[in-house]
Enzyme design. Structure first.
Site, mmCIF file in Angstrom:
data_model
loop_
_atom_site.group_PDB
_atom_site.id
_atom_site.type_symbol
_atom_site.label_atom_id
_atom_site.label_comp_id
_atom_site.label_asym_id
_atom_site.label_seq_id
_atom_site.Cartn_x
_atom_site.Cartn_y
_atom_site.Cartn_z
ATOM 1 N N ASP A 13 0.780 -1.172 0.215
ATOM 2 C CA ASP A 13 0.211 -0.050 -0.059
ATOM 3 C C ASP A 13 0.759 1.564 0.329
ATOM 4 O OD1 ASP A 13 -2.404 -2.052 0.373
ATOM 5 O OD2 ASP A 13 -2.004 -2.026 1.927
ATOM 6 N N LYS A 16 2.439 1.782 -4.863
ATOM 7 C CA LYS A 16 2.683 1.617 -6.135
ATOM 8 C C LYS A 16 1.554 1.654 -7.478
ATOM 9 C CE LYS A 16 2.588 -2.391 -4.198
ATOM 10 N NZ LYS A 16 2.683 -1.958 -2.724
ATOM 11 N N GLY A 17 0.352 2.027 -7.160
ATOM 12 C CA GLY A 17 -0.954 1.970 -8.343
ATOM 13 C C GLY A 17 -1.034 2.790 -9.389
ATOM 14 N N LYS A 18 -1.161 4.276 -8.019
ATOM 15 C CA LYS A 18 -0.783 5.295 -8.511
ATOM 16 C C LYS A 18 0.542 5.417 -9.070
ATOM 17 C CE LYS A 18 0.935 10.227 -7.614
ATOM 18 N NZ LYS A 18 0.983 11.731 -7.481
ATOM 19 N N ALA A 39 -4.147 -7.569 -4.025
ATOM 20 C CA ALA A 39 -3.565 -6.509 -4.001
ATOM 21 C C ALA A 39 -4.558 -5.826 -4.110
ATOM 22 C CB ALA A 39 -3.058 -6.420 -5.477
ATOM 23 N N GLY A 40 -4.431 -4.188 -3.764
ATOM 24 C CA GLY A 40 -5.372 -3.389 -3.620
ATOM 25 C C GLY A 40 -4.504 -2.637 -4.373
ATOM 26 N N HIS A 41 -4.915 -1.852 -5.325
ATOM 27 C CA HIS A 41 -4.486 -0.839 -6.184
ATOM 28 C C HIS A 41 -5.189 0.958 -5.961
ATOM 29 C CE1 HIS A 41 -1.099 -3.419 -7.823
ATOM 30 N NE2 HIS A 41 -0.824 -3.547 -5.865
ATOM 31 N N THR A 42 -5.086 1.834 -5.577
ATOM 32 C CA THR A 42 -5.713 2.858 -6.076
ATOM 33 C C THR A 42 -5.342 3.750 -6.823
ATOM 34 O OG1 THR A 42 -6.290 2.738 -3.820
ATOM 35 C CG2 THR A 42 -7.642 4.508 -5.133
ATOM 36 N N GLN A 223 1.582 -6.262 -3.573
ATOM 37 C CA GLN A 223 2.800 -6.587 -1.975
ATOM 38 C C GLN A 223 4.159 -5.726 -1.975
ATOM 39 O OE1 GLN A 223 1.769 -9.783 -3.221
ATOM 40 N NE2 GLN A 223 -1.023 -8.517 -2.523
ATOM 41 N N VAL A 299 -8.875 -3.455 0.180
ATOM 42 C CA VAL A 299 -9.367 -5.053 0.081
ATOM 43 C C VAL A 299 -10.354 -5.104 1.347
ATOM 44 C CG1 VAL A 299 -8.553 -7.489 -0.317
ATOM 45 C CG2 VAL A 299 -7.769 -5.827 -1.258
ATOM 46 N N GLY A 301 -11.121 -3.372 3.764
ATOM 47 C CA GLY A 301 -11.594 -2.291 4.819
ATOM 48 C C GLY A 301 -10.487 -2.134 5.748
ATOM 49 N N ARG A 302 -9.341 -2.615 6.642
ATOM 50 C CA ARG A 302 -9.022 -2.920 7.951
ATOM 51 C C ARG A 302 -8.223 -1.014 7.663
ATOM 52 N NH1 ARG A 302 -6.212 -8.913 7.609
ATOM 53 N NH2 ARG A 302 -5.842 -8.097 5.542
HETATM 54 P P1 GDP Z 1 -0.256 0.040 -3.825
HETATM 55 O O1 GDP Z 1 -1.623 -1.663 -3.081
HETATM 56 O O2 GDP Z 1 1.010 0.407 -3.817
HETATM 57 O O3 GDP Z 1 -1.246 0.556 -5.173
HETATM 58 O O4 GDP Z 1 -1.302 1.187 -2.630
HETATM 59 P P2 GDP Z 1 -2.752 1.284 -1.882
HETATM 60 O O5 GDP Z 1 -3.456 2.104 -3.553
HETATM 61 O O6 GDP Z 1 -3.480 0.119 -1.874
HETATM 62 O O7 GDP Z 1 -2.780 2.548 -1.125
HETATM 63 C C1 GDP Z 1 -2.375 3.943 -1.354
HETATM 64 C C2 GDP Z 1 -3.261 5.380 -1.425
HETATM 65 O O8 GDP Z 1 -2.275 5.871 -0.796
HETATM 66 C C3 GDP Z 1 -4.280 5.089 -1.922
HETATM 67 O O9 GDP Z 1 -5.182 5.591 -1.086
HETATM 68 C C4 GDP Z 1 -3.719 6.895 -3.203
HETATM 69 O O10 GDP Z 1 -4.617 7.226 -3.620
HETATM 70 C C5 GDP Z 1 -3.286 7.065 -2.112
HETATM 71 N N1 GDP Z 1 -2.214 7.624 -2.419
HETATM 72 C C6 GDP Z 1 -0.776 7.062 -2.897
HETATM 73 N N2 GDP Z 1 -0.096 8.064 -3.299
HETATM 74 C C7 GDP Z 1 -0.297 9.284 -2.503
HETATM 75 C C8 GDP Z 1 0.037 10.390 -2.015
HETATM 76 O O11 GDP Z 1 1.058 10.766 -2.526
HETATM 77 N N3 GDP Z 1 -0.614 11.131 -1.182
HETATM 78 C C9 GDP Z 1 -1.663 10.946 -0.503
HETATM 79 N N4 GDP Z 1 -2.535 11.542 0.060
HETATM 80 N N5 GDP Z 1 -2.668 9.675 -1.048
HETATM 81 C C10 GDP Z 1 -1.783 9.648 -1.749
HETATM 82 P P1 IMO Z 2 -1.230 -4.348 -2.258
HETATM 83 O O1 IMO Z 2 -0.470 -4.474 -3.463
HETATM 84 C C1 IMO Z 2 -1.282 -4.944 1.736
HETATM 85 C C2 IMO Z 2 -1.322 -8.727 4.350
HETATM 86 C C3 IMO Z 2 -2.307 -9.129 4.775
HETATM 87 C C4 IMO Z 2 -1.562 -10.445 6.192
HETATM 88 C C5 IMO Z 2 -0.548 -10.825 4.728
HETATM 89 C C6 IMO Z 2 -1.081 -12.127 4.517
HETATM 90 O O2 IMO Z 2 -1.954 -3.639 -2.061
HETATM 91 O O3 IMO Z 2 0.313 -3.965 -1.849
HETATM 92 P P2 IMO Z 2 -2.878 -12.714 2.558
HETATM 93 O O4 IMO Z 2 -4.203 -12.501 1.811
HETATM 94 O O5 IMO Z 2 -1.871 -12.313 0.565
HETATM 95 O O6 IMO Z 2 -2.542 -14.092 2.426
HETATM 96 O O7 IMO Z 2 -1.749 -12.408 3.451
HETATM 97 O O8 IMO Z 2 0.074 -9.929 3.638
HETATM 98 N N1 IMO Z 2 -1.372 -8.370 2.302
HETATM 99 C C7 IMO Z 2 -1.002 -7.167 2.212
HETATM 100 N N2 IMO Z 2 -0.904 -5.962 2.581
HETATM 101 N N3 IMO Z 2 -0.647 -4.526 0.907
HETATM 102 C C8 IMO Z 2 -1.295 -6.175 -0.071
HETATM 103 O O9 IMO Z 2 -1.364 -5.288 -0.831
HETATM 104 C C9 IMO Z 2 -1.573 -6.993 0.706
HETATM 105 N N4 IMO Z 2 -1.648 -7.876 0.034
HETATM 106 C C10 IMO Z 2 -1.408 -9.338 1.149
HETATM 107 O O10 IMO Z 2 -2.764 -8.305 4.982
HETATM 108 O O11 IMO Z 2 -1.011 -9.854 6.710
HETATM 109 MG MG MG Z 3 -2.770 -2.010 -1.778
#
Ligand code: GDP
Ligand code: IMO
Ligand code: MG
Length: 429
Positions: A13, A16-18, A39-42, A223, A299, A301-302
């Site tokens: 988190d 990476k998505g951005k 994975a959850g990429h925003t 991850q 993914v 909401g925790r």
């Molecule tokens: P990922 O799993 O690495 O793709 O990251 P996620 O999307 O799960 O979580 C990153 C969160 O931070 C998302 O809600 C993004 O929209 C947000 N985000 C990304 N870059 C920035 C930033 O530079 N500033 C802020 N405030 N939010 C960001």
């Molecule tokens: P992105 O790509 C953050 C964490 C879970 C748990 C552990 C194992 O969005 O960065 P799993 O379901 O993979 O067996 O869970 O890994 N986890 C993540 N934490 N970002 C993720 O992906 C994750 N994918 C799995 O919370 O601790």
């Molecule tokens: Mg994520």
């Protein structure tokens, strides 16, 4: 100009998505090489927010998007995501989305097993996303998994399902889960097969040809290093290798194809799920980071656990991942803090340690050593150029570079695609 591999440098988190969406503009192909719908990429573009789990982040820019063999794919979840993406106006057709024929399926029985094990583990749970990721990888390595190529061969599928259920039947019985018959699994697969089949292709050939043709490939990690099954905080990790070394094996290309390795790192630290986290803050500072950073899992909401930037962890990530440059994200979340802290190393039983030891008890016993650094009262939110940053923010970035031993090549200052500062183009390195 080469290719770029993007990986997470902390516990996921990081944004990476951005970053991948932003870089995709300079790429021709985006490929996922491990993980699944954990994975959850925003991605935020104007007033639109895309939440991607399995789809490579390149789909937002309409780039050729490949789900490689290293990914475990829940086909129902994939089809839902394709529907969602289409409803948001994205084109996701078999012309731009390729699903590797040698990728492994996640079936409902994998989700059952993941959730049943977590429920049984009580306080010892891993805190998985409950998506069946671990059990699907176990079956892959156990050589009893169903792969997408099998969907076209009904006879082979029958034998494979029986073999799979010989294993799962015993497990389900032991866990008190209801019986699943071969006919039930066959029905599930036959129901989804016609919908996913148009995407199923030999991804390695398509990628290999693209590379020969000089097309630019962006490898999209999910991850992060500290969740890597070998290099992370085992057993509180995911079930795949998340480091850049996995990009080649999980996409079906040579190790030299990965190109420049870019690590995505948040300006502080977060983690979702259980496991050691040396700089975790249980006070109002941690709470403030979580609120300002909207730290809730995409993914599940925790709420994500929050803490100060841990330079020792990132230094380790850089070494094991071969990270050449870093993208520092969410700098804006630190706006308004009077002082900031950076963890430079630890003590363990009173002795200095400058890395994360492999043993879980040692990891849990680490006491962070902090360095204080002046905060800034001006805003960095939305900054698009280095000169728009307050001097103290520049100092913070420079200090991080020194401590982690790698340059910050991009900075992100908001969720929006264009609120990004580029110091060096990773495709040019
Ligand atoms: P990922 O799993 O690495 O793709 O990251 P996620 O999307 O799960 O979580 C990153 C969160 O931070 C998302 O809600 C993004 O929209 C947000 N985000 C990304 N870059 C920035 C930033 O530079 N500033 C802020 N405030 N939010 C960001
Ligand atoms: P992105 O790509 C953050 C964490 C879970 C748990 C552990 C194992 O969005 O960065 P799993 O379901 O993979 O067996 O869970 O890994 N986890 C993540 N934490 N970002 C993720 O992906 C994750 N994918 C799995 O919370 O601790
Ligand atoms: Mg994520």
């Amino acid at each position: 100009m080469g290719n770029v591999t993007v990986i997470g440098g902390q516990w996921g988190d990081e944004g990476k998505g951005k970053v991948i969406d932003w870089l995709a503009n300079r790429a021709d192909v985006v490929v996922r090489f491990q993980g699944g719908n954990n994975a959850g990429h925003t991605i935020v573009v104007g007033d639109k927010t895309y939440k991607l789990s399995l789809l490579p982040s390149g789909v937002v820019q309409g780039k050729l998007s490949v789900i490689g063999n290293g990914v475990v794919v829940d086909p129902w979840s994939l089809m839902d995501e394709i529907d969602r993406a289409r409803s948001q106006g994205l084109e996701v057709s078999p012309d731009i989305l390729i699903l590797a024929d040698n990728a492994t399926l996640i079936l409902p029985l994998h989700r059952d097993l993941d959730q049943a094990r977590e429920a049984r583990a009580g306080a010892g749970k891993i805190g998985t996303t409950g998506r069946g990721i671990g059990p699907a990888y176990e079956d892959k390595v156990g050589r009893r998994a169903i792969r997408f190529a099998d969907l076209a061969d009904r006879e082979a599928l029958e034998t494979k399902i029986e073999r799979l259920l010989a294993h799962h039947g015993a497990l389900r019985l032991g866990l008190g889960l209801p019986e699943v018959t071969p006919a039930m699994v066959m029905d599930q697969i036959l129901e989804i097969a016609p919908r996913v089949s148009p995407y199923v292709k030999p991804a390695w050939r398509i990628l290999g040809q693209a590379i020969r043709d000089g097309r630019r490939v962006l490898f999209e990690g999910a991850q992060a290093t500290l969740l890597d099954v070998d290099h992370g905080t085992y057993p509180y990790v995911t079930s795949s290798n998340t480091v850049a070394g996995q990009a080649a094996a999980g996409a079906g290309v040579g190790p030299q194809a990965g190109g420049y390795v870019l690590g995505i790192v948040k300006a502080y630290t977060t983690r979702v799920g259980e496991g050691p986290f040396p700089t975790e803050l249980h006070d109002e500072v941690g709470q403030r980071l979580g609120e300002r950073g909207h730290e809730f899992g995409t993914v599940t909401g925790r709420p994500r656990r929050c803490g100060w930037f841990d330079a020792a962890l990132v230094r380790q990530s850089i070494m094991v991942g071969g990270i050449q440059g870093v993208v520092l994200t969410k700098l804006d979340v630190l706006d308004g803090f009077k002082t900031l802290k950076i963890c430079t190393g630890y003590t363990l039983r009173g002795e200095p340690v400058d890395y994360l030891p492999a043993g879980l008890r040692d990891q849990a016993g680490l006491e962070p050593v902090y360095e204080e650094i002046e905060g800034w009262s001006d805003t960095t939110a939305g900054a698009r150029s280095w000169k728009d940053l307050p001097a103290a923010a520049v100092k913070y970035v420079r200090r991080i570079e020194e401590l982690i031993g790698a340059p910050v090549v991009l900075l992100s200052t908001s969720p929006q695609r264009d609120d990004t500062i580029m110091m060096r183009d990773p495709f040019q390195d």
